[in-house]
Design an enzyme around this catalytic site. Structure first.
Site, mmCIF file in Angstrom:
data_model
loop_
_atom_site.group_PDB
_atom_site.id
_atom_site.type_symbol
_atom_site.label_atom_id
_atom_site.label_comp_id
_atom_site.label_asym_id
_atom_site.label_seq_id
_atom_site.Cartn_x
_atom_site.Cartn_y
_atom_site.Cartn_z
ATOM 1 N N THR A 13 17.843 55.271 105.513
ATOM 2 C CA THR A 13 18.776 54.508 106.226
ATOM 3 C C THR A 13 19.799 53.991 105.279
ATOM 4 O O THR A 13 20.535 52.895 105.523
ATOM 5 C CB THR A 13 17.992 53.573 106.955
ATOM 6 O OG1 THR A 13 17.262 52.921 105.709
ATOM 7 C CG2 THR A 13 16.946 53.875 107.667
ATOM 8 N N SER A 249 17.249 42.347 100.512
ATOM 9 C CA SER A 249 17.210 43.633 101.523
ATOM 10 C C SER A 249 18.668 44.241 101.781
ATOM 11 O O SER A 249 19.482 43.683 101.757
ATOM 12 C CB SER A 249 16.658 43.002 102.741
ATOM 13 O OG SER A 249 17.595 42.968 103.841
ATOM 14 N N LYS A 250 18.414 45.349 101.871
ATOM 15 C CA LYS A 250 19.656 46.288 102.206
ATOM 16 C C LYS A 250 20.341 45.828 103.348
ATOM 17 O O LYS A 250 21.540 45.990 103.643
ATOM 18 C CB LYS A 250 19.166 47.612 101.946
ATOM 19 C CG LYS A 250 18.772 48.606 103.196
ATOM 20 C CD LYS A 250 18.824 50.106 102.893
ATOM 21 C CE LYS A 250 17.363 50.753 103.533
ATOM 22 N NZ LYS A 250 17.122 52.055 103.188
ATOM 23 N N ARG A 251 19.478 45.433 104.332
ATOM 24 C CA ARG A 251 20.029 45.057 105.590
ATOM 25 C C ARG A 251 20.940 43.995 105.504
ATOM 26 O O ARG A 251 21.968 43.636 106.327
ATOM 27 C CB ARG A 251 18.952 44.594 106.638
ATOM 28 C CG ARG A 251 18.126 45.713 107.303
ATOM 29 C CD ARG A 251 17.273 45.615 108.178
ATOM 30 N NE ARG A 251 16.232 46.680 108.321
ATOM 31 C CZ ARG A 251 15.461 46.813 109.257
ATOM 32 N NH1 ARG A 251 15.493 46.103 110.398
ATOM 33 N NH2 ARG A 251 14.426 47.710 109.264
#
Ligand code: GLU
Length: 478
Positions: A13, A249-251
């Site tokens: 993702t 977090s990558k989000r």
């Protein structure tokens, strides 16, 4: 005991973020510490979150960081395919088996009916409506092409308990677990199903992943039990926080491994620092190579509490790695950053590397520390004021013309003779070393901080350029 097999199972993702890489690293270190195998599996069943190119990023990042797997999509192995989208038939087969075993059931409910089950907050607990369909009804619906999903049949009562090697005994009441979807209407499995099937079929002995899976593990255990399979051993890892409240977090767009490499962090330092995010060795040693990490890693050192990602600490560690490099290593590893400077290939680069080594923590500082060799011009004469060195512009007015005279007289413009000449000047003027050295250094660089001390810099610049710069600086403070 059978051979330890761990796996890293990222979803493609986007970039491999720090948390993901930490999970990979711990899986790798745990297996390697015990002489086991480490497997890479790509979990790409969530097509909505799929990002083009991210599988390649995963391969590249793992190779680049040294966290190399023994089996995986691009290296093969006896338990493949290692990409979930290539295992669709396997999931269908096992889902049917689980239905036969009573651990799952077909659900034909329409989207409207499902919506009607939602409470005011949009939460839904499926009411097992389709569990009561007869065998004939199910067959008829399937034959007529009625869309369906397969749901897990979670008991209405009872408690699921298991032992996690980090967090101890974990219990979850089945009434709090929903009959989640295992196979979606497009025939693809959900993570909740695929992870169980794959971990079993791939012979995974230890499942290592983040605490977000701590409370879903009882529902996976129900499936292991229904199939009559041995449950794996679970090791959940504490979260990595950006600060006291926010998870890294990558989000949230937090930096990835690749971002840090691009910023000029030493790769080994990134891996070393990530290893310390949630684990500590029994000793005080902080700088550890991958080989040392493999040797020292143990579950006892894993902390339960979240760890905070401290970029400054990683930066310090990166500096320690740079200090330990040979000049050749620094030139090779930081080539891209040297190439960005104005100095590239114009001087004795080995000499420059040796001057830089103790003065930078990340490679991206290189250009700013050495560009002065090629760039010299107007600067703020306030730089001559330095409290600790007890200098100011007035002192510089005395030092610079004298220094010019002394250095002009040198035939051998080497470190040692420059040093001797400046020391004689210190004695002649009755000043402190720092007063002379600081003033001359500023006068020939125009910067407060650069690679190298005054002797090294003068030597690199050469006599002609050094005198030219001194003349310019003398004219600036007149
Ligand atoms: N694909 C899952 C994730 O990226 C893997 C979780 C697991 O290790 O089981 O979070």
């Amino acid at each position: 005991m059978s051979k330890v097999r761990t796996r890293f199972a990222p979803s493609p993702t986007g970039y491999l973020h720090i948390g993901g890489l930490r999970t990979a690293l711990y899986g790798y270190l745990y297996a390697k510490n015990l002489g086991g195998d480490f497997i890479l599996r790509i979990e790409d069943t969530d097509t909505a979150r799929y990002v083009d190119g991210s599988v390649q990023i995963i391969y590249d990042t793992m190779r680049d960081s040294g966290i190399m797997y023994d089996e995986g999509p691009d290296v093969g192995g006896n338990y493949g395919p290692y990409v979930q989208s290539e295992r669709k038939n396997i999931y269908t087969e096992y889902a049917k088996k689980l239905v036969e075993l009573g651990g799952a059931y077909y659900c034909f409910c329409s989207a409207d009916r499902i919506s009607s089950l939602k409470d005011g907050e949009g939460n839904m607990k499926y009411d097992k409506h389709c569990l009561s369909l007869s065998k004939e009804e199910i067959e008829e619906k399937l034959a007529s092409g009625c869309p369906f999903v397969i749901r897990q049949n979670v008991p209405l009562e009872g408690t699921g308990t298991y032992h996690d090697l980090v967090y101890g005994d974990i219990s979850v009441d089945y009434k709090d677990i929903e009959d989640g979807i295992l196979i979606k209407s497009d025939g693809m499995p959900t993570y909740n199903f695929a992870n169980v099937i794959d971990d079993h079929l791939m012979g995974i002995t230890h499942v290592i992943r983040g605490t977000e899976y701590l409370s879903s593990t009882p529902k996976y255990n129900l499936m292991y039990d229904a199939f009559g399979w041995e449950r794996p051993t679970y090791i959940h890892l504490p979260p990595i926080m950006k600060d006291a409240v926010h998870k890294l977090s990558k989000r949230n767009g937090d930096a990835s491994y690749e971002d840090f490499v691009n910023k000029g962090y030493v790769k080994e330092a990134i891996v070393n620092y990530i290893a310390l995010l949630g684990w500590s060795p029994k000793t005080n040693q902080e700088k550890m190579s991958l080989e040392e990490l493999k040797k020292n890693f143990s579950l006892e050192g894993i902390n339960k509490s979240p760890s905070i990602f401290d970029e400054n600490k990683m930066r310090w560690l990166s500096g320690e790695y740079i200090k330990a490099m040979t000049d050749e290593e620094l030139l090779e590893k930081a080539d891209k950053f040297f190439a960005e400077s104005k100095v590239y290939g114009k001087y004795d680069m080995k000499k420059i590397a040796s001057l830089l080594k103790t003065r930078i923590e990340i490679f991206s500082q290189i250009p700013e520390k050495i560009n002065f060799l090629e760039e010299f011009g107007a600067y703020d004469t306030a730089l001559f004021c330095h409290k600790k060195m007890k200098t100011d512009v007035e002192i510089a007015k005395i030092v610079l013309p004298e220094a010019r005279k002394t250095l002009e007289g040198l035939t051998d413009f080497s470190f040692d003779s420059i040093h001797d000449a400046l020391m004689q000047l210190v004695a002649k003027l009755g000043m402190k070393n720092g007063q002379v050295f600081w003033c001359v250094r500023v006068a020939i660089t125009g910067f407060e901080s650069t690679a190298g001390g005054v002797m090294e810099i003068a030597e690199l610049l050469g006599k002609e350029e050094t005198l030219k710069r001194l003349d310019y600086s003398i004219s600036l403070i007149k």
